[in-house]
Write an enzyme that holds these catalytic residues in place. Structure first.
Site, mmCIF file in Angstrom:
data_model
loop_
_atom_site.group_PDB
_atom_site.id
_atom_site.type_symbol
_atom_site.label_atom_id
_atom_site.label_comp_id
_atom_site.label_asym_id
_atom_site.label_seq_id
_atom_site.Cartn_x
_atom_site.Cartn_y
_atom_site.Cartn_z
ATOM 1 N N HIS A 91 0.873 -1.173 0.000
ATOM 2 C CA HIS A 91 0.000 0.000 0.000
ATOM 3 C C HIS A 91 0.916 1.232 0.000
ATOM 4 O O HIS A 91 2.025 1.175 0.541
ATOM 5 C CB HIS A 91 -0.830 -0.057 1.284
ATOM 6 C CG HIS A 91 -1.916 0.962 1.391
ATOM 7 N ND1 HIS A 91 -1.661 2.269 1.723
ATOM 8 C CD2 HIS A 91 -3.248 0.859 1.233
ATOM 9 C CE1 HIS A 91 -2.812 2.930 1.762
ATOM 10 N NE2 HIS A 91 -3.789 2.093 1.473
ATOM 11 N N ASP A 128 3.472 -4.617 8.332
ATOM 12 C CA ASP A 128 2.250 -3.828 8.200
ATOM 13 C C ASP A 128 1.075 -4.799 8.279
ATOM 14 O O ASP A 128 0.802 -5.537 7.332
ATOM 15 C CB ASP A 128 2.275 -3.095 6.848
ATOM 16 C CG ASP A 128 0.940 -2.438 6.511
ATOM 17 O OD1 ASP A 128 -0.010 -2.567 7.311
ATOM 18 O OD2 ASP A 128 0.867 -1.818 5.445
ATOM 19 N N GLN A 149 -4.071 -5.137 7.117
ATOM 20 C CA GLN A 149 -4.996 -6.090 6.481
ATOM 21 C C GLN A 149 -4.874 -7.473 7.105
ATOM 22 O O GLN A 149 -5.577 -8.408 6.696
ATOM 23 C CB GLN A 149 -4.700 -6.187 4.973
ATOM 24 C CG GLN A 149 -4.868 -4.895 4.217
ATOM 25 C CD GLN A 149 -6.329 -4.510 4.045
ATOM 26 O OE1 GLN A 149 -7.231 -5.336 4.159
ATOM 27 N NE2 GLN A 149 -6.566 -3.241 3.770
ATOM 28 N N LYS A 197 -9.942 -0.989 10.832
ATOM 29 C CA LYS A 197 -10.084 -2.191 10.000
ATOM 30 C C LYS A 197 -10.334 -3.434 10.854
ATOM 31 O O LYS A 197 -10.683 -4.486 10.348
ATOM 32 C CB LYS A 197 -8.840 -2.386 9.137
ATOM 33 C CG LYS A 197 -8.685 -1.318 8.052
ATOM 34 C CD LYS A 197 -7.658 -1.714 7.029
ATOM 35 C CE LYS A 197 -7.032 -0.541 6.299
ATOM 36 N NZ LYS A 197 -7.917 0.092 5.317
#
Lengths: 405, 122
Positions: free
Chosen positions: A114, A195, A198, A221
Site C-alpha cells: 500500500h 504492516d 490487512q 479495520k
C-alpha cells in the site's frame, strides 16, 4: 455470522458490505463504549487529580494492556497509540529511519505494498544522499518472490525491510515467519516492520513469536473506531534507537528555555492529548474479536472465501487477481471485467446495494509493475459476510455484463 | 439509477465514441487526467474565426467519462469559443440527461475541462 452485532445492517437492510478491506463495520459494543465514554467518563488523561480524569487515564492505560495481551507484546510500554497504520509507519520513518539511516544503506519494501508502506520509505531515502530504496518483486502467482528477498537481503544487508502481512489488493497472505527466517539468516541486523493493517482483522499476530521489530495496524479495520492505530516496537528500539518526531505536551519530563528532557516510553512518543475515546473504543473492538475468537473468525471467513472464489470463477468474462491456492489468500478479491471500467462496475453494483471498492487501492506500483491494469474492482470480506452477500455480488456482476454486452 | 445511467445512448457513445482519433496540425491540444481514478482525455482542436471547427480526442476511462466526452464534443463542434468557455458540469449533465453523484461528476466533467484547458492555454 455475527451480522446482528453490527447495527449498520439493521439500519441499512439492503446493504451488502464487501468493502471491509477499506474499513470494517463496528459492533454495537464498540459504539456503546464510545458513547459511554463521552456521556459518563470524558476527561483528559495524565493530568487532572479529580476522579473523572483518574478514571479516563485508567481506562486509556487499560487499553494499552488489552493491546499488549492481544499481540503478545512483552510490555505495555511497547504499545504506542497513533492515528492509524499510515501514522504508525510515518512514525517509524521519522523517529527511527531518518535518525539511523546513513550513506550506502538500503531500505527494502515490496511491490505489493500500500502507498502507506512505500512512500514514507521512498521519501526518507530521498532526503539522504546515497541511500538506496528497493522493492521485492511479486511473482506471476501473486506471491512475494522469496529468492528475490534472499538475494537482496544478502546483497544489501538493508537497514530495514518493511512488508505487508496481507496484500490489500491480491489478498496474498505473506509467509511472515519464513520471510523473517530468511532475513535473520542473511542479515541479522536488518530491522523488520510488519504492516498488519490487512492482517490483524483476520489473523492472529504474536509479535514475540514472529520475531519482528515493528508492527503497525489500524483500529478501524479491526472493527474499532477510525483515527486510532497502534505502533508496536521492541522496547530496546523505542528506548535506544528512536527519538520523538512530534513534540509538545504529555511527552515531557522537564522543559527549559534552551532544551528539554523527554518522559519515559510510551508517553515520550505520544505528544499532545491522545485520542482517548477511540483508544478505549479500540480496546473494546479487540475484546470483541477475542470473544468471537480467531478460530471462529478464520473458519467462517474461509468458508465465505472459498464460496466467493468458486462463484467468481464461474464468470468467464472475469479475470481474478491473487493466489489460486486459497490457504495463501485472505478473503480479498480484485478483478477485472473485460471491457468494463472498474468505476462502472462499482456504480452498477452500488445501485444493487453492493458496496465494493474500485480504483488503484493505493497500490499504484502493484497496478503498473505487476498487474498491468489501471484499476481493479475489489470485494473484501469481514466476519459479518455470508453466502447471501456473495450471491448478490454475483447477481449484480451478471447485470454489469448484461448492460455492457 | 444504473438502468438510467447506463442507457442505450450512453453505452453507444462509450462503445463508438464520436470524433475519436488524432488530428494533424491542431491549433490547440491538451491532456488531462483524473488522478484518483485514472481517467485520461487528450483533445486536438482546430479553431477558426473563434469557432471550434473540428475536434478529435483520445481517451481511457470509464463509460461515464468517455461517453460524456463524446457527447459533449459532438455538441460543441462548430460553436464559438466564448460559448464553450461558459459551459460547466451542469451543461454536461443536461446533455447526457443524467444527474450524477459527486464522485461521478468528475468523470463526466473531464472531457469539457480538457477542451477548456486547451483553449485557455493558447
Amino acid at each position: 455470522m455475527n451480522k446482528k452485532d453490527f447495527p449498520i445492517f439493521k439500519n441499512n437492510p439492503n446493504l451488502v458490505y464487501l468493502d471491509s478491506g477499506a474499513t470494517s463495520q463496528k459492533p454495537q459494543s464498540v459504539i456503546d463504549r464510545l458513547k459511554k465514554y463521552y456521556e459518563y467518563e470524558n476527561a483528559n488523561v495524565h493530568r487532572g487529580i479529580y476522579e473523572l480524569s483518574e478514571n479516563a487515564t485508567q481506562e486509556y492505560e487499560k487499553t494499552r494492556n488489552i493491546v499488549k495481551e492481544f499481540i503478545n507484546a512483552n510490555s505495555e510500554k511497547e504499545i504506542i497509540f497513533t492515528g492509524g497504520t499510515t501514522d504508525s509507519i510515518n512514525f517509524v520513518a521519522y523517529s527511527w529511519l531518518l535518525r539511523n539511516v546513513t550513506k550506502g544503506d538500503t531500505v527494502l519494501s515490496t511491490q505489493m505494498e500500500h502507498h502507506s508502506n512505500l512512500v514514507p520509505w521512498q521519501q526518507i531515502c530521498k532526503m539522504r544522499t546515497d541511500v538506496n530504496f528497493d522493492l521485492i518483486k511479486v511473482r506471476d502467482n501473486f506471491k512475494l518472490d522469496l529468492s528475490d528477498i534472499q538475494n537482496k537481503i544478502k546483497k544489501f544487508k538493508p537497514i530495514l525491510f518493511s512488508f505487508t502481512h496481507v496484500s490489500n489488493v491480491l489478498g496474498t497472505i505473506n509467509p511472515v515467519k519464513k520471510i523473517i527466517e530468511i532475513v535473520k539468516k542473511h542479515s541479522p541486523d536488518t530491522r523488520i516492520l510488519l504492516d498488519s493493517a490487512q492482517g490483524i482483522p483476520h489473523l492472529p499476530v504474536d509479535v514475540q513469536d514472529l520475531g519482528v521489530d515493528f508492527v503497525a495496524f489500524s483500529g478501524h479495520k479491526v472493527y474499532g473506531p477510525t483515527g486510532i492505530g497502534v505502533l508496536w516496537a521492541k522496547e530496546e528500539i523505542l528506548v535506544k534507537e528512536m527519538i520523538p518526531f512530534r513534540y509538545g505536551g504529555g511527552m515531557i519530563r522537564v522543559v527549559n528555555s534552551d532544551d528539554s528532557i523527554w518522559a519515559e516510553i510510551p508517553e515520550k512518543y505520544e505528544a499532545g492529548t491522545p485520542n482517548i475515546a477511540d483508544a478505549i473504543g479500540l480496546g473494546e473492538a479487540l475484546k470483541y474479536v477475542s470473544e468471537v475468537g480467531y478460530k471462529k473468525i478464520i473458519k467462517h471467513e474461509n468458508e465465505i472465501k472459498e464460496y466467493a472464489y468458486a462463484r467468481l470463477k464461474e464468470i468467464p468474462e472475469l479475470t481474478l487477481f491473487g493466489p489460486d491456492i486459497l490457504k495463501n489468500r485472505q478473503g480479498v478479491f480484485s478483478f477485472d471485467l473485460e471491457g468494463v471500467h472498474s468505476h462502472d462496475i462499482a456504480q452498477i453494483l452500488a445501485d444493487e446495494g453492493v458496496a465494493v471498492r474500485a480504483g488503484h487501492h493505493c497500490c499504484q506500483v502493484l497496478m503498473k509493475s505487476v498487474l498491468d491494469v489501471q484499476a481493479t474492482t475489489r470485494a473484501s470480506i469481514g466476519i459479518y459476510n455470508d453466502e447471501d452477500d456473495i450471491d448478490k455480488l454475483i447477481r449484480a456482476l451478471k447485470k454489469v455484463i448484461g448492460i455492457f454486452k | 439509477m444504473s438502468n438510467q445511467m447506463y442507457r442505450q445512448q450512453m453505452l453507444d457513445h462509450y462503445k463508438n465514441p464520436r470524433n475519436e482519433g488524432e488530428m494533424d496540425n491542431p491549433t490547440h491540444t491538451s491532456e488531462l487526467e483524473n488522478i484518483s481514478c485514472g481517467d485520461e482525455i487528450k483533445v486536438y482542436l482546430r479553431v477558426k474565426d473563434d469557432k471550434l471547427s473540428d475536434i478529435k480526442f483520445q481517451g481511457k476511462g470509464c463509460a461515464i467519462c468517455l461517453a460524456s466526452a463524446s457527447m459533449t464534443f459532438e455538441d460543441i463542434k462548430g460553436k464559438t469559443l466564448d460559448y464553450i468557455s461558459k459551459l460547466d458540469i451542469s451543461n454536461v449533465e443536461k446533455l447526457i440527461g443524467i444527474e450524477l453523484s459527486p464522485s461521478r461528476k468528475k468523470c463526466a466533467h473531464l472531457g469539457l475541462l480538457t477542451v477548456q484547458n486547451a483553449i485557455n492555454n493558447k
